[in-house]
Design a protein around this motif. Structure first.
Motif, mmCIF file in Angstrom:
data_model
loop_
_atom_site.group_PDB
_atom_site.id
_atom_site.type_symbol
_atom_site.label_atom_id
_atom_site.label_comp_id
_atom_site.label_asym_id
_atom_site.label_seq_id
_atom_site.Cartn_x
_atom_site.Cartn_y
_atom_site.Cartn_z
ATOM 1 N N THR A 267 28.297 -26.153 -10.022
ATOM 2 C CA THR A 267 28.996 -24.879 -9.794
ATOM 3 C C THR A 267 29.735 -24.436 -11.052
ATOM 4 O O THR A 267 29.685 -23.259 -11.435
ATOM 5 C CB THR A 267 29.994 -25.022 -8.627
ATOM 6 N N GLU A 268 30.379 -25.374 -11.724
ATOM 7 C CA GLU A 268 31.078 -25.047 -12.955
ATOM 8 C C GLU A 268 30.114 -24.580 -14.028
ATOM 9 O O GLU A 268 30.393 -23.626 -14.771
ATOM 10 C CB GLU A 268 31.866 -26.258 -13.446
ATOM 11 N N GLY A 269 28.948 -25.227 -14.108
ATOM 12 C CA GLY A 269 27.940 -24.796 -15.077
ATOM 13 C C GLY A 269 27.430 -23.397 -14.792
ATOM 14 O O GLY A 269 27.180 -22.614 -15.723
ATOM 15 N N ALA A 270 27.263 -23.053 -13.503
ATOM 16 C CA ALA A 270 26.812 -21.706 -13.146
ATOM 17 C C ALA A 270 27.848 -20.658 -13.540
ATOM 18 O O ALA A 270 27.499 -19.573 -14.030
ATOM 19 C CB ALA A 270 26.531 -21.640 -11.643
ATOM 20 N N VAL A 271 29.117 -20.970 -13.335
ATOM 21 C CA VAL A 271 30.176 -20.033 -13.712
ATOM 22 C C VAL A 271 30.187 -19.824 -15.221
ATOM 23 O O VAL A 271 30.249 -18.687 -15.714
ATOM 24 C CB VAL A 271 31.545 -20.563 -13.232
ATOM 25 N N ARG A 272 30.081 -20.917 -15.984
ATOM 26 C CA ARG A 272 30.110 -20.808 -17.445
ATOM 27 C C ARG A 272 28.866 -20.092 -17.981
ATOM 28 O O ARG A 272 28.956 -19.272 -18.904
ATOM 29 C CB ARG A 272 30.193 -22.214 -18.054
ATOM 30 N N SER A 273 27.703 -20.404 -17.405
ATOM 31 C CA SER A 273 26.463 -19.799 -17.911
ATOM 32 C C SER A 273 26.407 -18.297 -17.664
ATOM 33 O O SER A 273 25.674 -17.580 -18.364
ATOM 34 C CB SER A 273 25.253 -20.473 -17.261
ATOM 35 N N HIS A 274 27.146 -17.809 -16.673
ATOM 36 C CA HIS A 274 27.178 -16.369 -16.408
ATOM 37 C C HIS A 274 28.300 -15.671 -17.168
ATOM 38 O O HIS A 274 28.549 -14.478 -16.941
ATOM 39 C CB HIS A 274 27.327 -16.112 -14.908
#
Length: 289
Positions: A267-274
């Motif tokens: 979830t943290e990776g998805a937030v950062r990647s967006h």
């Protein structure tokens, strides 16, 4: 028995002072009636007393001789009332009651109100708190901004309406930028003013280590040596700084659903990647998940 009060030099009309005197006389009458078991008087026993016959004026005299001359009158009352010779007092005059709304001697109650719109406006993020999902917030704000532009004549639509154009990617992106600018203006006001004025950030700033800068649309982004990297887009290279709050919570829930409720790291990776850098993101994601 007698009693007098000193009236102020200004702020009272003669009818008001006479009414105060009547109230004082009533209080004394009730006191005497209670202690001497004397029946109270009725309003029919009340009469007007001219100034030169009024024994109450003795309390306002400055000399002792005037007091001695009026002592008998003070104790017995005006002779005209005792002998019921009211010719000197004057003919009986009927004074009808006057409505308080029409009485000129009654000072109207005036209330003054001051509104300072620049300080009492509800913060925009507090309005965002009424929405429970990121999609609903984005859709509602996109519609309101489109309708506002229609009334201003800024687009080809007119008046209040529901338009499919609000769902276009460009419209949603502009609305997203608007929401993030509102949140940043509330959380990082001092930092934005410092960067715009080309000053150093406050020493107690929470984002000082991120080397923030303002992009072309007015958003605070992470700066520093990340700008020297190649092969990445602006979103992942310079993510938008998001303060911890309701909007950050909505974004975490949105991307947590996007990755089908997987763990904190994904979830943290998805937030950062967006392209979002949430302050205290790890703790917030752990709390929500």
């Amino acid at each position: 028995m007698g009693k007098s009060k000193l009236a102020p030099s200004a702020g009272h009309s003669i009818p008001r002072l006479e009414l105060c005197g009547a109230v004082l006389a009533t209080e004394i009458g009730e006191f005497v009636s209670d202690h001497l078991s004397i029946p109270t008087s009725s309003f029919s026993q009340w009469n007007y007393v001219p100034t030169h016959l009024n024994p109450a004026d003795a309390a306002t005299k400055g000399s002792v001789s005037d007091m001695r001359n009026m002592l008998d009158t003070w104790l017995t009352g005006p002779e005209q009332f005792c002998s019921k010779d009211l010719t000197e007092i004057g003919p009986e005059v009927d004074y009808p009651l006057v409505s308080p709304d029409e009485d000129k001697d009654i000072r109207p109650e005036v209330s003054a109100f001051k509104a300072d719109l620049s300080k009492n406006l509800t913060p925009m993020e507090d309005r965002f708190a009424k929405f429970s999902t990121w999609d609903s917030l984005l859709s509602a704000l996109s519609t309101l901004r489109h309708v506002s532009a229609s009334y201003r004549g800024s687009n080809y639509c007119t008046g209040w309406h529901l338009c499919q154009n609000t769902k276009h990617e460009s419209e949603l992106k502009d609305t997203e930028h608007f929401i993030l600018r509102c949140v940043q203006r509330q959380a990082f006001k001092a930092e934005l003013e410092a960067i715009e004025g080309k000053h150093n950030l406050p020493r107690n700033s929470r984002i000082q280590d991120l080397s923030p800068y303002i992009d072309d649309v007015g958003l605070l982004r992470v700066g520093g040596r990340l700008n020297n990297l190649q092969g990445s887009g602006l979103a992942s290279l310079n993510p938008v700084i998001i303060p911890n709050g309701h909007v950050a919570t909505l974004l975490v829930r949105f991307f947590h659903n996007k990755v089908f409720h997987q763990g904190r790291a994904i979830t943290e990776g998805a937030v950062r990647s967006h392209g979002f850098w949430i302050l205290g993101g790890k703790r917030l994601i752990s709390t929500i998940i």
